[in-house]
Motif scaffolding. Structure first.
Motif, mmCIF file in Angstrom:
data_model
loop_
_atom_site.group_PDB
_atom_site.id
_atom_site.type_symbol
_atom_site.label_atom_id
_atom_site.label_comp_id
_atom_site.label_asym_id
_atom_site.label_seq_id
_atom_site.Cartn_x
_atom_site.Cartn_y
_atom_site.Cartn_z
ATOM 1 N N TRP A 171 6.829 14.602 -15.122
ATOM 2 C CA TRP A 171 6.927 13.247 -15.647
ATOM 3 C C TRP A 171 6.437 12.316 -14.537
ATOM 4 C CZ3 TRP A 171 9.078 17.209 -17.866
ATOM 5 C CH2 TRP A 171 9.496 17.162 -19.204
ATOM 6 N N CYS A 172 5.220 11.809 -14.695
ATOM 7 C CA CYS A 172 4.582 11.009 -13.645
ATOM 8 C C CYS A 172 4.852 9.531 -13.876
ATOM 9 C CB CYS A 172 3.065 11.202 -13.653
ATOM 10 S SG CYS A 172 2.549 12.902 -13.413
ATOM 11 N N ARG A 173 5.317 8.862 -12.853
ATOM 12 C CA ARG A 173 5.493 7.422 -12.930
ATOM 13 C C ARG A 173 4.125 6.751 -12.857
ATOM 14 N NH1 ARG A 173 7.590 2.892 -9.322
ATOM 15 N NH2 ARG A 173 7.042 4.097 -7.481
ATOM 16 N N LEU A 174 3.874 5.831 -13.757
ATOM 17 C CA LEU A 174 2.617 5.080 -13.720
ATOM 18 C C LEU A 174 2.888 3.670 -13.196
ATOM 19 C CD1 LEU A 174 1.162 6.190 -17.178
ATOM 20 C CD2 LEU A 174 0.939 7.313 -14.947
ATOM 21 N N VAL A 175 1.992 3.180 -12.386
ATOM 22 C CA VAL A 175 2.165 1.838 -11.820
ATOM 23 C C VAL A 175 0.915 1.014 -12.103
ATOM 24 C CG1 VAL A 175 3.776 2.555 -10.006
ATOM 25 C CG2 VAL A 175 1.314 2.620 -9.565
ATOM 26 N N PRO A 176 1.062 -0.322 -12.122
ATOM 27 C CA PRO A 176 -0.119 -1.161 -12.400
ATOM 28 C C PRO A 176 -1.176 -0.978 -11.316
ATOM 29 C CG PRO A 176 1.918 -2.451 -12.526
ATOM 30 C CD PRO A 176 2.288 -1.122 -11.957
ATOM 31 N N ASP A 177 -2.426 -0.933 -11.725
ATOM 32 C CA ASP A 177 -3.531 -0.974 -10.769
ATOM 33 C C ASP A 177 -3.459 -2.263 -9.975
ATOM 34 O OD1 ASP A 177 -5.161 1.275 -10.857
ATOM 35 O OD2 ASP A 177 -6.100 0.651 -12.725
ATOM 36 N N PRO A 178 -3.701 -2.196 -8.671
ATOM 37 C CA PRO A 178 -3.773 -3.458 -7.925
ATOM 38 C C PRO A 178 -4.878 -4.327 -8.513
ATOM 39 C CG PRO A 178 -3.757 -1.577 -6.442
ATOM 40 C CD PRO A 178 -3.919 -1.030 -7.829
ATOM 41 N N LYS A 179 -4.650 -5.635 -8.467
ATOM 42 C CA LYS A 179 -5.595 -6.552 -9.123
ATOM 43 C C LYS A 179 -6.793 -6.862 -8.239
ATOM 44 C CE LYS A 179 -2.255 -8.560 -12.268
ATOM 45 N NZ LYS A 179 -0.902 -8.996 -12.002
ATOM 46 N N ALA A 180 -6.611 -6.789 -6.925
ATOM 47 C CA ALA A 180 -7.712 -7.151 -6.027
ATOM 48 C C ALA A 180 -7.610 -6.367 -4.720
ATOM 49 C CB ALA A 180 -7.668 -8.648 -5.751
ATOM 50 N N PHE A 181 -8.731 -6.280 -4.021
ATOM 51 C CA PHE A 181 -8.805 -5.570 -2.743
ATOM 52 C C PHE A 181 -9.556 -6.401 -1.715
ATOM 53 C CE2 PHE A 181 -9.066 -2.543 -6.201
ATOM 54 C CZ PHE A 181 -8.082 -1.623 -5.876
ATOM 55 N N ARG A 182 -9.322 -6.111 -0.452
ATOM 56 C CA ARG A 182 -10.236 -6.514 0.623
ATOM 57 C C ARG A 182 -10.406 -5.265 1.491
ATOM 58 N NH1 ARG A 182 -9.865 -10.073 -2.335
ATOM 59 N NH2 ARG A 182 -9.627 -12.325 -1.978
ATOM 60 N N THR A 183 -11.633 -4.934 1.776
ATOM 61 C CA THR A 183 -11.907 -3.717 2.532
ATOM 62 C C THR A 183 -12.839 -4.039 3.695
ATOM 63 O OG1 THR A 183 -11.840 -2.584 0.400
ATOM 64 C CG2 THR A 183 -12.629 -1.309 2.280
ATOM 65 N N ILE A 184 -12.469 -3.598 4.878
ATOM 66 C CA ILE A 184 -13.361 -3.760 6.029
ATOM 67 C C ILE A 184 -13.482 -2.436 6.772
ATOM 68 C CG2 ILE A 184 -12.736 -6.172 6.444
ATOM 69 C CD1 ILE A 184 -11.108 -5.035 8.936
ATOM 70 N N TYR A 185 -14.526 -2.337 7.599
ATOM 71 C CA TYR A 185 -14.420 -1.350 8.674
ATOM 72 C C TYR A 185 -14.744 -2.025 9.982
ATOM 73 C CZ TYR A 185 -19.497 -0.458 8.797
ATOM 74 O OH TYR A 185 -20.836 -0.563 8.930
ATOM 75 N N ALA A 186 -14.067 -1.560 11.016
ATOM 76 C CA ALA A 186 -14.228 -2.140 12.345
ATOM 77 C C ALA A 186 -14.565 -1.021 13.303
ATOM 78 C CB ALA A 186 -12.938 -2.831 12.782
ATOM 79 N N VAL A 187 -15.515 -1.267 14.213
ATOM 80 C CA VAL A 187 -15.820 -0.251 15.225
ATOM 81 C C VAL A 187 -15.373 -0.734 16.601
ATOM 82 C CG1 VAL A 187 -17.676 0.957 14.019
ATOM 83 C CG2 VAL A 187 -18.198 -1.098 15.333
ATOM 84 N N PHE A 188 -14.995 0.237 17.409
ATOM 85 C CA PHE A 188 -14.431 -0.042 18.732
ATOM 86 C C PHE A 188 -15.129 0.830 19.780
ATOM 87 C CE2 PHE A 188 -11.279 -0.876 15.531
ATOM 88 C CZ PHE A 188 -10.618 -2.023 15.962
ATOM 89 N N LYS A 189 -15.052 0.385 21.029
ATOM 90 C CA LYS A 189 -15.603 1.214 22.113
ATOM 91 C C LYS A 189 -14.756 2.454 22.328
ATOM 92 C CE LYS A 189 -18.431 -1.600 25.177
ATOM 93 N NZ LYS A 189 -17.976 -3.014 25.097
ATOM 94 N N THR A 190 -13.424 2.286 22.236
ATOM 95 C CA THR A 190 -12.544 3.407 22.607
ATOM 96 C C THR A 190 -11.537 3.709 21.497
ATOM 97 O OG1 THR A 190 -10.851 1.984 23.567
ATOM 98 C CG2 THR A 190 -12.651 2.668 25.032
ATOM 99 N N ASN A 191 -11.082 4.967 21.485
ATOM 100 C CA ASN A 191 -9.995 5.364 20.601
ATOM 101 C C ASN A 191 -8.754 4.518 20.854
ATOM 102 O OD1 ASN A 191 -11.022 7.542 19.053
ATOM 103 N ND2 ASN A 191 -10.979 8.827 20.886
ATOM 104 N N HIS A 192 -8.546 4.247 22.142
ATOM 105 C CA HIS A 192 -7.354 3.499 22.512
ATOM 106 C C HIS A 192 -7.312 2.152 21.797
ATOM 107 C CE1 HIS A 192 -4.692 0.954 24.890
ATOM 108 N NE2 HIS A 192 -4.038 2.073 25.165
ATOM 109 N N ASP A 193 -8.439 1.438 21.796
ATOM 110 C CA ASP A 193 -8.481 0.120 21.145
ATOM 111 C C ASP A 193 -8.202 0.227 19.634
ATOM 112 O OD1 ASP A 193 -9.030 -1.112 23.531
ATOM 113 O OD2 ASP A 193 -11.192 -1.250 23.200
ATOM 114 N N ALA A 194 -8.774 1.253 19.013
ATOM 115 C CA ALA A 194 -8.561 1.429 17.564
ATOM 116 C C ALA A 194 -7.097 1.753 17.271
ATOM 117 C CB ALA A 194 -9.477 2.534 17.037
#
Lengths: 452, 452
Positions: A171-194
């Motif tokens: 019995w799977c619970r269904l939930v409303p689809d989110p209405k909106a998104f914001r998606t980014i990607y960010a790059v860094f010099k080091t793993n540490h910064d990320a």
């Protein structure tokens, strides 16, 4: 090799099979699509596999009460596609969702990309039907409303890796689809910064839908495979998404971008349209497949660590790799603190294989010492059986085994998976590659189509 | 009467007590503040009570990882007050929170006013320390990060009503306080209109923090006690709150108001300021106490029903009351479908007491037949032991008992509570009021201070 593989089509079939096998004292291994990575659905001890892939029907989608009733062998994506038009969704989205069954998702308590905000499979299961090791059929919490009565059997069965019963309906619970998104990607010099960015975002109180990370080596592999446009000189990449209602998302994302900039982000790209966003997620979900381009085999580790300790974890994983002369690529569900170091190797090089196993163990032990765990989402199966004593004390392991026996007194159902057995001993020191070795899962042999 | 009451101050104390009591084969009943309403912490069989109220310390509040570690006897409100300045909160807020302990909240998987949106206690427990019936100490999921490994013992222990172990420490998940609220109350001519409003709001996809309902008789009782300004000619009242970020709340509340108006709301009042809002919630939380003004005793029923069936449930409860010549007042966590019909009676009128018991049973049976449950949040205790077979089939009840025995093979810990025992039989047919009768809980004797 199993003695036989049975493909039942209904709960009644499963019940009948189990009764016959129990009468003949034959060990049973439940299996969905077999995408598991820890050997949980692999036969050891001359068992019979009961495979649910022909139990793939969606019995009911009840919009009013927001529940879908599906057979355990229904694939995750089949349900998702079937209800796409309703504005509702089944939230768990493991990267294996094209192939993996919902019964399997329940058995491993699967995670996925949006786990950080929306929770793991157990947060989305309302009820279960299960065939017990004596063939009896148990239905629990399958009512139409909140049912907090008695021991939480669905909670117990989520993540139980087939050792307590065979899940036949969900019995799977269904939930409303989110209405909106914001998606980014960010790059860094080091793993540490990320890593620091991830820890800082969580600490400031924002819960993104996803915060996924790749290290520099992984960026190169993915870019060479999919030509998305990633900067291959970067040391690390974060892929961050927030979802919800439009009015607040810009504000949330601006805070996240400010934190990334404070942590010396080299570049940040917005995924402005749905196509670019889909492309980005596809690239992420196919990272493991891309490894096939650069290595004959790989071993995917899976552990969780406190997010505040991510920077030092990446450092330590690198050191362990160097010590054992191994290349390790990293791709993380960083927001959850769920790490996936990928150890590359050639399976024909026995000495290298041994070093991979040694390094894997050291990584897991290190994660436990800093307050982490030995698995995030892939489960214990047989792969990590020997690590359970690192994680849990003796009374807890005994309690687990007592629980197992409460369901399965004869220990005939997937015994010696997940919980060390007092009946069946598995030799964990067989060399990998031999058919007896438990590490049939996370050791992936050159399979560019693989996905996690 | 218990043989003795022990007030341990530490987990070690509890462990030592349990070992001594086990060595002497003495039954044990764990108890927090004793606010439970189903007799779960009452002694039956010459047992010893282990009471956690002196284990009330907050061991740690870890803001960075959003967890508070408290002893089981810490009162819910003590934690809430202690962290009020941090911007975080422990979400479960049963109306008993001034008195009830967090260990008790876990044991009954307590609900509360904001359960509809924010979930019950089990949604907010990260880990538990438990003394097992042999005195061993078990810690589970007490890591700093997500730990989905093995059977979900905290999930199993939430709501287990003290039959599996004695909870001694709790790792409480802390969540950010909502930044803004909108609170209204709406009055209606009929229960049907109010119930229909609840079902319609849920169906349209909004999840308010709370949707609480009182019927006309209850409005009069509360207004006479607290002089809030409710319209005493109304047939029903809804108290609705939404929380979240300011930007979207007006929009959500306007949709709710439109639905209320479609269902013929007579009047709607906004609680514009914090003081008025606090007053409104205080009136709601004291409803049960107010009953003391009009009846010597009352029996609070607790069941869940599908929200879409609320209108017919209220109708049926009224019919059952009429049939047995009883006054029934209603106050519901309507948004959850969690109903609390309150049956008024005089405990010196033995015939009336019998009618109350008969009517209670009929209400619960009816709720089960329409897809509901026999309890929403108060638990089973001894009060509803005989109803468990209405709810669950034999394999499930056997499974529950096997689970109990996996923890407690000798059945010495709170036996014959929650799950029908095969060792200890409780005579459920003793008249209430006699010291042997199980219904010591929901039968409340003229206690104006009571709260649910």
């Amino acid at each position: 090799m199993p003695l036989a593989v049975v493909f039942p089509e209904s709960t009644q079939h499963v019940s009948q099979c189990v009764k016959i096998l129990a009468a003949h004292n034959l060990a049973i291994v439940p299996r969905g699509s077999g995408t598991g990575l820890a050997g949980g659905s692999v036969v050891y001890n001359q068992g019979v596999i009961i495979c649910t892939t022909r139990m793939s029907q969606i019995h009911k989608v009840d919009i009013e009460n927001r529940v879908a009733i599906v057979q355990a062998g229904c694939r995750n994506l089949t349900l998702t596609d079937a209800i796409a038009c309703t504005g509702l969704r089944f939230s768990p989205d493991p990267s294996s969702q094209r192939a993996s069954t919902i019964g399997g998702n329940v058995s491993t308590n699967a995670g996925g990309i949006n786990t950080l905000k929306h929770g793991v499979t157990s947060n989305h299961i309302l009820g279960l039907e299960v065939v017990l090791p004596d063939g009896e059929i148990l239905q629990t919490r399958t009512h139409q409303c909140y049912d907090g009565i008695g021991p939480d059997l669905p909670g117990l069965l989520c993540g139980s890796e087939g050792i307590l019963g065979i899940i036949t309906r969900v019995w799977c619970r269904l939930v409303p689809d989110p209405k909106a998104f914001r998606t980014i990607y960010a790059v860094f010099k080091t793993n540490h910064d990320a890593c620091k960015t991830v820890a800082d975002v969580i600490a400031c109180g924002i819960v993104p839908t996803s915060m996924e990370m790749m290290d520099g080596k992984m960026i190169q592999v993915v870019e060479n495979a999919f030509h998305f446009g990633f900067d291959t000189t970067a040391g690390a990449l974060l892929l961050i998404e927030v979802d919800g209602v439009d009015e607040i998302l810009d504000d949330e994302m601006n805070q996240i971008i400010a934190i990334a900039n404070e942590n010396h982000a080299m570049d940040i790209e917005f995924c402005a349209d749905a196509a670019r966003r889909a492309e980005l997620w596809a690239a992420r979900k196919k990272t493991f497949g891309a490894i096939g381009r650069i290595s004959r085999s790989y071993c995917t580790m899976d552990a969780c660590v406190p997010r505040s300790k991510l920077p030092e974890v990446v450092q330590r994983v690198t050191e362990i790799g160097a010590k054992h002369d191994l290349q390790i690529n990293n791709v993380f569900h960083a927001g959850d603190g769920n790490i996936h170091p990928i150890l590359l190797f050639d399976e024909d090089d026995a000495a290298q294989v041994q070093r991979v196993m040694q390094a894997s163990e050291e990584i897991l032990e290190y994660c436990v010492t800093i307050g982490g765990t030995i698995t995030g989402e892939h489960g214990v199966g047989v792969e990590k059986l020997a690590m359970m004593h690192v994680m849990f004390n003796k009374p807890t392991l005994k309690m687990f085994l007592d629980l197992k026996k409460a369901f399965d007194p004869k220990q005939m159902l997937n015994d010696a998976k997940l919980i060390p057995s007092d009946k069946l001993r598995i030799d964990l020191h067989q060399p990998p590659g031999s058919s007896e070795h438990p590490l049939t899962g996370n050791f992936t042999k050159n399979s560019p189509g693989g996905a996690l």
